[in-house]
Each structure stands twice: as structure tokens, then as C-alpha cells.
Write a protein that holds these residues in place. Structure first.
Motif, mmCIF file in Angstrom:
data_model
loop_
_atom_site.group_PDB
_atom_site.id
_atom_site.type_symbol
_atom_site.label_atom_id
_atom_site.label_comp_id
_atom_site.label_asym_id
_atom_site.label_seq_id
_atom_site.Cartn_x
_atom_site.Cartn_y
_atom_site.Cartn_z
ATOM 1 N N LEU A 148 -48.649 -6.920 110.872
ATOM 2 C CA LEU A 148 -48.681 -6.480 112.278
ATOM 3 C C LEU A 148 -49.381 -7.530 113.138
ATOM 4 O O LEU A 148 -48.934 -7.862 114.232
ATOM 5 N N ASP A 149 -50.459 -8.078 112.599
ATOM 6 C CA ASP A 149 -51.197 -9.145 113.297
ATOM 7 C C ASP A 149 -50.302 -10.336 113.612
ATOM 8 O O ASP A 149 -50.481 -11.020 114.615
ATOM 9 N N ARG A 150 -49.362 -10.571 112.708
ATOM 10 C CA ARG A 150 -48.470 -11.724 112.852
ATOM 11 C C ARG A 150 -47.557 -11.572 114.067
ATOM 12 O O ARG A 150 -47.247 -12.545 114.751
ATOM 13 N N TRP A 151 -47.085 -10.358 114.339
ATOM 14 C CA TRP A 151 -46.076 -10.151 115.382
ATOM 15 C C TRP A 151 -46.615 -9.543 116.670
ATOM 16 O O TRP A 151 -46.034 -9.736 117.735
ATOM 17 N N CYS A 152 -47.679 -8.747 116.569
ATOM 18 C CA CYS A 152 -48.080 -7.963 117.741
ATOM 19 C C CYS A 152 -49.049 -8.726 118.643
ATOM 20 O O CYS A 152 -49.876 -9.487 118.168
ATOM 21 N N ILE A 153 -48.943 -8.487 119.931
ATOM 22 C CA ILE A 153 -49.852 -9.107 120.893
ATOM 23 C C ILE A 153 -51.246 -8.516 120.732
ATOM 24 O O ILE A 153 -52.239 -9.223 120.762
ATOM 25 N N ARG A 154 -51.306 -7.201 120.561
ATOM 26 C CA ARG A 154 -52.569 -6.519 120.316
ATOM 27 C C ARG A 154 -52.337 -5.571 119.153
ATOM 28 O O ARG A 154 -51.598 -4.611 119.277
ATOM 29 N N THR A 155 -52.920 -5.872 117.985
ATOM 30 C CA THR A 155 -52.710 -5.007 116.826
ATOM 31 C C THR A 155 -53.575 -3.766 116.960
ATOM 32 O O THR A 155 -54.794 -3.871 117.094
ATOM 33 N N PRO A 156 -52.945 -2.592 116.959
ATOM 34 C CA PRO A 156 -53.748 -1.368 117.096
ATOM 35 C C PRO A 156 -54.478 -1.061 115.787
ATOM 36 O O PRO A 156 -54.209 -1.683 114.755
ATOM 37 N N GLU A 157 -55.404 -0.128 115.863
ATOM 38 C CA GLU A 157 -56.058 0.385 114.666
ATOM 39 C C GLU A 157 -54.992 0.963 113.721
ATOM 40 O O GLU A 157 -54.120 1.690 114.160
ATOM 41 N N VAL A 158 -55.057 0.610 112.421
ATOM 42 C CA VAL A 158 -54.101 1.136 111.438
ATOM 43 C C VAL A 158 -54.843 2.080 110.503
ATOM 44 O O VAL A 158 -55.839 1.690 109.885
ATOM 45 N N ARG A 159 -54.401 3.332 110.423
ATOM 46 C CA ARG A 159 -55.057 4.319 109.569
ATOM 47 C C ARG A 159 -54.039 4.949 108.637
ATOM 48 O O ARG A 159 -52.876 5.102 108.982
ATOM 49 N N MET A 160 -54.504 5.307 107.434
ATOM 50 C CA MET A 160 -53.644 6.059 106.535
ATOM 51 C C MET A 160 -53.826 7.541 106.825
ATOM 52 O O MET A 160 -54.938 7.998 107.102
ATOM 53 N N SER A 161 -52.762 8.301 106.730
ATOM 54 C CA SER A 161 -52.819 9.744 106.923
ATOM 55 C C SER A 161 -53.730 10.373 105.886
ATOM 56 O O SER A 161 -53.732 9.984 104.724
ATOM 57 N N ALA A 162 -54.528 11.340 106.333
ATOM 58 C CA ALA A 162 -55.335 12.097 105.380
ATOM 59 C C ALA A 162 -54.655 13.425 105.057
ATOM 60 O O ALA A 162 -55.087 14.158 104.182
ATOM 61 N N LEU A 163 -53.572 13.730 105.754
ATOM 62 C CA LEU A 163 -52.886 15.012 105.553
ATOM 63 C C LEU A 163 -51.855 14.940 104.440
ATOM 64 O O LEU A 163 -51.460 15.964 103.883
ATOM 65 N N GLY A 164 -51.397 13.719 104.130
ATOM 66 C CA GLY A 164 -50.448 13.518 103.042
ATOM 67 C C GLY A 164 -49.211 14.382 103.184
ATOM 68 O O GLY A 164 -48.611 14.454 104.267
ATOM 69 N N ASP A 165 -48.853 15.077 102.083
ATOM 70 C CA ASP A 165 -47.636 15.884 102.045
ATOM 71 C C ASP A 165 -47.668 17.084 102.979
ATOM 72 O O ASP A 165 -46.632 17.717 103.200
ATOM 73 N N GLU A 166 -48.839 17.425 103.488
ATOM 74 C CA GLU A 166 -48.961 18.635 104.309
ATOM 75 C C GLU A 166 -48.688 18.371 105.792
ATOM 76 O O GLU A 166 -48.652 19.308 106.592
ATOM 77 N N ALA A 167 -48.515 17.094 106.153
ATOM 78 C CA ALA A 167 -48.434 16.755 107.581
ATOM 79 C C ALA A 167 -47.279 17.479 108.284
ATOM 80 O O ALA A 167 -47.457 18.057 109.353
ATOM 81 N N VAL A 168 -46.102 17.453 107.689
ATOM 82 C CA VAL A 168 -44.925 18.007 108.380
ATOM 83 C C VAL A 168 -45.069 19.515 108.582
ATOM 84 O O VAL A 168 -44.822 20.033 109.674
ATOM 85 N N VAL A 169 -45.495 20.223 107.538
ATOM 86 C CA VAL A 169 -45.584 21.678 107.664
ATOM 87 C C VAL A 169 -46.709 22.073 108.627
ATOM 88 O O VAL A 169 -46.590 23.046 109.385
ATOM 89 N N LEU A 170 -47.781 21.281 108.667
ATOM 90 C CA LEU A 170 -48.843 21.522 109.648
ATOM 91 C C LEU A 170 -48.343 21.274 111.071
ATOM 92 O O LEU A 170 -48.671 22.011 111.991
ATOM 93 N N GLY A 171 -47.538 20.227 111.228
ATOM 94 C CA GLY A 171 -46.932 19.951 112.533
ATOM 95 C C GLY A 171 -46.022 21.098 112.954
ATOM 96 O O GLY A 171 -45.954 21.445 114.138
ATOM 97 N N ALA A 172 -45.326 21.697 111.983
ATOM 98 C CA ALA A 172 -44.450 22.837 112.276
ATOM 99 C C ALA A 172 -45.282 24.027 112.755
ATOM 100 O O ALA A 172 -44.886 24.755 113.677
ATOM 101 N N VAL A 173 -46.456 24.222 112.150
ATOM 102 C CA VAL A 173 -47.376 25.286 112.586
ATOM 103 C C VAL A 173 -47.824 25.014 114.021
ATOM 104 O O VAL A 173 -47.823 25.908 114.872
ATOM 105 N N ARG A 174 -48.184 23.750 114.313
ATOM 106 C CA ARG A 174 -48.639 23.392 115.658
ATOM 107 C C ARG A 174 -47.541 23.664 116.698
ATOM 108 O O ARG A 174 -47.798 24.164 117.792
#
Lengths: 372, 372
Positions: free
Chosen positions: B325-351
């Protein structure tokens, strides 16, 4: 029925009501209190309150009264578009534009100074000074009469009005444009990238008036983009949105190289059926469309507006561009050519200045910046 | 000081006040009227008004009173998170998940049914039925107890809850998921693309809680993206945002091909220093980063969150991804790994379902959907 509210609730509500009264009065010659109440949905008493406050602050004036059916004639009110003035500046490679506009955004006087891409920082800033001075003089004003200034420039701009990075203009990186323009007119100065301002102008007075999500493509000697998302200019976290040109595979770096020599000549030759010229335009459009497709696939906007110098050649550009977008995009948005042409950036600068003036109204501050 | 307002102004204000009282009560065991007034900024009288209405509607209940310093103890109020339930469903290639959550979004019961990518439409819908039935049964409820359902699926979804296009699942294009799930629980059903829901979940309960602009990357056997702009899920004009994978030069079509065989094995081998595996991961990351850079350069977001199956291999993915990302982007944003893992989609559905319930509150409608 009136609910009791805290002071904070109330003052925010009053400010929102004031802005909706102004929005209703803008663009109308004049309205009666009854008409203002009807169009804003406010009660008669609230409307009276708000109009009284706006009269005091100088945003609204009484217009001539009209005779009603019976009884005494109803008083009429008008928005005082002429109560204040804003300054818009567009700093480009070939031209500096400066305009003075009223609070409705109508341009009172426009000035234009010719420059060259090779000019250094001082020479270009001097041209800015001349354009601004000419626009003020033409409108019969001095810098102190300006309520806010909007400035558009090529390159990336930071939140404080400094040019963070400019590859197109020499010695331009690091220029503090806000400070420079503040010396000419001491009101608040807002500085923004030119493609972003052109996007703003298209949504305000251009072909994208009814689009909530829109991608503006600057097609000219440089290629750039400005995004409007959910009705608002999308600047990005570091004010660096729309910079798809940085990714070599997306073609914007090489796009205009296909139009070797004078682009205008190539378009003219293509218009007359010249095969080499048609092929060059096709190669240009392929590269333009690749980056544009990345923007469209990311955002799925309602509309793409093509502006910049090449938009004058819409007749040979727009159909090939539509076809190329069709090739890559899941849903090809409506593609329109800008009707604002060269005026888009400076109009966007005026809009930026007006937004600042309106924000000050919302904050309950006086529109007049005294003693700055 | 109380301003007179029209009925329309007032009812909108009451609804906004009601929502702010609920937001203040949510996540607190209980509060007194004084505490609610202080935290919302509403007057004592408005607070009493709103709380009385919410008690009547069943959103709020009295909690036990606490003794004050002097005089009678102050009454305490709590948000009735248990007053209603929402259903969240995630329909994937390998698993169907269904959860029942309360109005705070806390999961009461979760069910999971294993499926295969090759399964046809009827078989997959049957698995959805089983997962939903199991989640309802586990929570001791029937379909009629559900206030709203959110459903996530691979593919493009239209505004009415139909799958417009799915390349990953056979016979999936054209499925009317809203109608299908409404047969299981007769409340309103909202259907959305799975990457978009994962983005929503990350901003709600994941690592992007404080980010207003965020790009979610689904990194797994499929590659996808979901965008949150200005705090809101950006769907796009035709609900087709984030589909950068359609552009071949951006590498997402071929990205996962580099991880031939079982991706988990390749990541494990890379972790142990296997050179071929490390090279394969590097090729994968290069392609993932190309499309991700197009998203980042377009939007200039505050944060990129990487989720999906491969996010379990954060240790071998995240640093190479940052570098690319640093190679291509003008400003590389913070990169984080999801902590929700496999539960992200179903939690988003609840939201998504909770958003619908809250909108009904704002509209002044009862949260209970009776007689549907």
C-alpha cells in the motif's frame, strides 16, 4: 402546543430555522411572512422571530409592500444578496481567475490574468495579486468588503490552506495560499484542489444539480477527479481523495501523452475523420476510462461529469468514453459533459466561500468579519 | 424561554429527543431522570415527556429506585433491550449462520449449518430455514417475535432484497431473499452484500469504531470490499459500490489463484519460512494491494480493515500488505486486521436490522410489527 426546551436545543433550532428562511428567500424577489411560513413549514410566530433577527443582522431587508385583498398591504421581505461579497480565485497553469460574487453566488466582476506553466512561485503569486486587485476594483470594493474567500489550485492541499504537493507547477509545493490571499482580503480563506472545486460547482450550478453521488473527471492537460458523496464534497481523511492517477496501471499518467502536440488540433482532426487522430483519441479515452472505471466501480455514483479543457471536444470524446466505461463497469452511470467549462473551478471557489459564510450564520456568528 | 413551533417541527424534534434518550440509556444499567437530562442536554421537562412516552411504548422500563442523600429515592429507568429481538443471517458458500440478538445487539442464540459452494438454490435455502429455525428455538422464540431481520449474502443485491448477480454460488442470481426470510419471520427484512455488512460490523463493534471513513477488505476465497463514508455504509446508486474486482488490471480476479490448493496450508508454510509459500503469499498480497490501493486512492480513508477467512493469517499478511500500500498510495491509511473474524457478516446483519428498528422509532411508529 409548545414544548419546553433547554437553551442549547433552542439556539440550535433557531439557527437551523434562520438558515431555512434564508434558503427560501434566496432566488425569490421577495416573500410575505405568510409565504415564508408556508414554504419553511415554520409557525407564524417562529417565522416572525427569525425574520426580525435576520433584519437586525442585515441578511434580510424589507421590500416594497403589496396590497392584499382586504385590509392593509402585507409587508414583503427579501434576502439581501448584496449585503456581502465573496471572492473566488482559480490558480491554474495557464490562467489565474478571480471573481467577486454576491451572497446568491451571482458574479459581479470577473478578472483573468494569463500565466504560463513554467512560471515560478513569486511570479504566479504576483499574478494572483493582480487578478484579485482587478476583480475588487471592477466591483468597486476593497479587500475589507470580502466576507470569505475560496481558492482553487492544482495539487494536494492541506486543511490549513497550504499546498502539500504539486507536480504540475514549479516551486508550488509548500506555498501558504491561505496566508497569501488573507493579505489581499482579511476574511477567512478556504483553499481546495481544483478538481474538487469543479465537482462542487457541477453539483451547485452545473449538470449534476440533482445527483447526490457524482464523480467529476478533469480531462485536460492534466487528469484529475473530484467526488461528491451524499451531496457533500468528499475530501478524504488527509484531503487526498480522487488521486487515482498515482496508480500506473490505471493509465492516467500516460493518458494525455497519446495526444502529442496540441490536443486541440488532434480533436479537430479526429472530428474531420483523420484516422491517426481518431486512433490517438481512442487511446486517450481508453486510459481515461480505466482510471474513471476504478472510481465508478468503487463508488457506483449516479453520474460522471467530464470537465476540464478537453470537455470542449465532447462530440468526439463522450461516445467512446461511454463505450469504454460500459466495458469495465458493472453499472455504467449517466455520463455528462460539463456546461461550466473553464468557469467550474472559480465557481466552486465561490461556493466554498459561501459555505463558510453560511456556517458562520449557523454558528450564530455575524456574517461580517470585523476587526480581523 | 420557549419558542412556539408548528406541529411538524415539534414531532420531528420529539422523535430525535426520544432517540437520544434511548442512545443514552443503552449500555447503562439504569439512569435517573436527572442523569438522562444531563447526558442528553435536554431540559428536565422534555426528558420527563420523552421518558413517559418511551415507557408507554415499551422501549423503557422502571428499574429499582436508589436512595438519594435526602428525601425520597430517585426513580431509575433502563432501556428494555429485551423488549424486542432481531434476526441476523449470513448466507455463505461454506456456512449459514443465524443469530437472535436483543435491542442492544447482544447475541442470545447463534446457529450454524454447514453447506458447500456447489449446493443449488433450494438446498441452500433449506439450510437457511434450518439455521433460522434453530436460532429461534434456541432463544425460545417464534418468527412472530422478531422485530426485523438482516440478511447478508455474497453477490450484488437490489433494494428490494433480491440477489441481482452472484458468480460465487450456483442458481443464486435472482433469489428473492427478502421474501424467503419474511416467510420465516414476518417482520421487515433487509438484505445486503456480505462485504458491506462486514464493514458495518467493524464500525459498530470492531476495530473501526472511531473511524468515520473506512475501507473493509474481504480477504478469503473471494476478494471483496465494503465502504463506510462519513459514518454511513456507502451502498452506491445501484447498490454496487466496492466492486473494484471487475477491473482485471487491479488484480482481484487472479489474487487467490496464487494460493493454489489450501490457502491455510500456504499461510502455515509461509509462517515456517517455506520459500515457495512466502513467494505465493507475496504474489497474493501484491494483487490484493493493487485493488485496495485503487479504493484507498479514490477515498483517502482513515483506516483499512482486513477481514474474511485469510485475516486469521494476519501475522504473514499484514506487513507485506502495508508495504505494498505504501508503494502505491499517496497517504497510506492505518491498516488493521478484523477482530470479528467469521462473525463480522452476521453481526453486520444484526446492525442492519437494528437500524431498521430505530428508524421506525424515529418515524414515530411502534417498534412492534403487529398484524404483518
Amino acid at each position: 402546543m409548545a414544548a419546553e426546551m433547554s437553551g442549547g436545543d433552542l439556539s440550535r433550532l433557531r439557527q437551523l430555522n434562520a438558515l431555512s428562511v434564508i434558503k427560501v428567500l434566496q432566488g425569490q424577489p421577495s416573500l410575505t411572512l405568510t409565504e415564508v411560513a408556508k414554504r419553511t413549514g415554520l409557525s407564524r410566530a417562529s417565522t416572525e422571530d427569525v425574520v426580525r433577527e435576520l433584519l437586525q443582522k442585515g441578511w434580510v431587508a424589507e421590500a416594497g409592500a403589496t396590497a392584499g385583498g382586504v385590509g392593509r398591504p402585507a409587508r414583503r421581505y427579501r434576502f439581501r444578496a448584496d449585503a456581502g461579497r465573496v471572492l473566488g480565485v482559480d490558480i491554474g497553469g495557464h490562467k489565474i481567475r478571480a471573481v467577486i460574487a454576491d451572497l446568491d453566488g451571482n458574479v459581479q466582476h470577473a478578472a483573468r490574468v494569463t500565466v504560463t506553466p513554467a512560471m515560478g512561485r513569486l511570479e504566479r503569486l504576483e499574478a494572483v495579486d493582480r487578478a484579485v486587485a482587478e476583480s475588487l476594483e471592477g466591483a468597486g470594493l476593497t479587500g475589507g468588503d470580502v466576507w470569505a474567500s475560496g481558492v482553487g489550485t492544482t495539487g494536494l492541499v492541506d486543511g490549513a490552506g497550504r499546498v502539500m504537493l504539486s507536480e504540475a507547477l514549479p516551486e508550488w509545493t509548500g506555498v501558504d495560499l491561505a496566508a497569501h490571499v488573507r493579505r489581499l482580503a482579511p476574511a477567512p480563506v478556504l483553499v481546495e484542489n481544483d478538481s474538487k472545486l469543479a465537482a462542487l460547482a457541477e453539483c451547485w450550478r452545473g449538470v449534476a444539480r440533482y445527483a447526490k453521488d457524482m464523480v467529476f473527471l478533469l480531462a485536460g492537460l492534466r487528469t484529475g477527479a473530484g467526488l461528491v458523496i451524499d451531496g457533500k464534497l468528499h475530501k478524504g481523511f488527509g484531503n487526498a481523495s480522487g488521486e487515482i492517477g498515482a496508480l500506473p496501471v490505471l493509465g492516467w499518467i500516460r493518458a494525455q501523452e497519446h495526444l502529442s502536440g496540441e490536443a486541440g488540433d488532434v480533436f479537430a482532426a479526429a472530428r474531420e475523420g483523420d484516422k491517426a487522430a481518431l486512433a490517438a483519441v481512442r487511446r486517450y479515452v481508453k486510459d481515461l476510462a480505466l482510471g474513471a472505471s476504478a472510481l465508478v466501480l468503487t463508488l457506483d455514483p449516479q453520474m460522471v461529469v467530464v470537465g476540464g479543457g478537453f470537455s470542449r471536444s465532447a462530440d468526439v470524446l463522450i461516445e467512446p468514453l461511454r463505450r469504454e466505461l460500459d466495458r469495465w463497469c458493472i453499472r455504467t452511470p449517466e455520463v455528462r459533459m460539463s456546461a461550466l467549462g473553464d468557469e467550474a473551478v472559480v465557481l466552486g471557489a465561490v461556493r466554498l466561500a459561501l459555505d463558510d459564510v453560511e456556517e458562520r450564520l449557523l454558528d450564530g456568528r455575524s456574517p461580517l468579519v470585523s476587526g480581523l
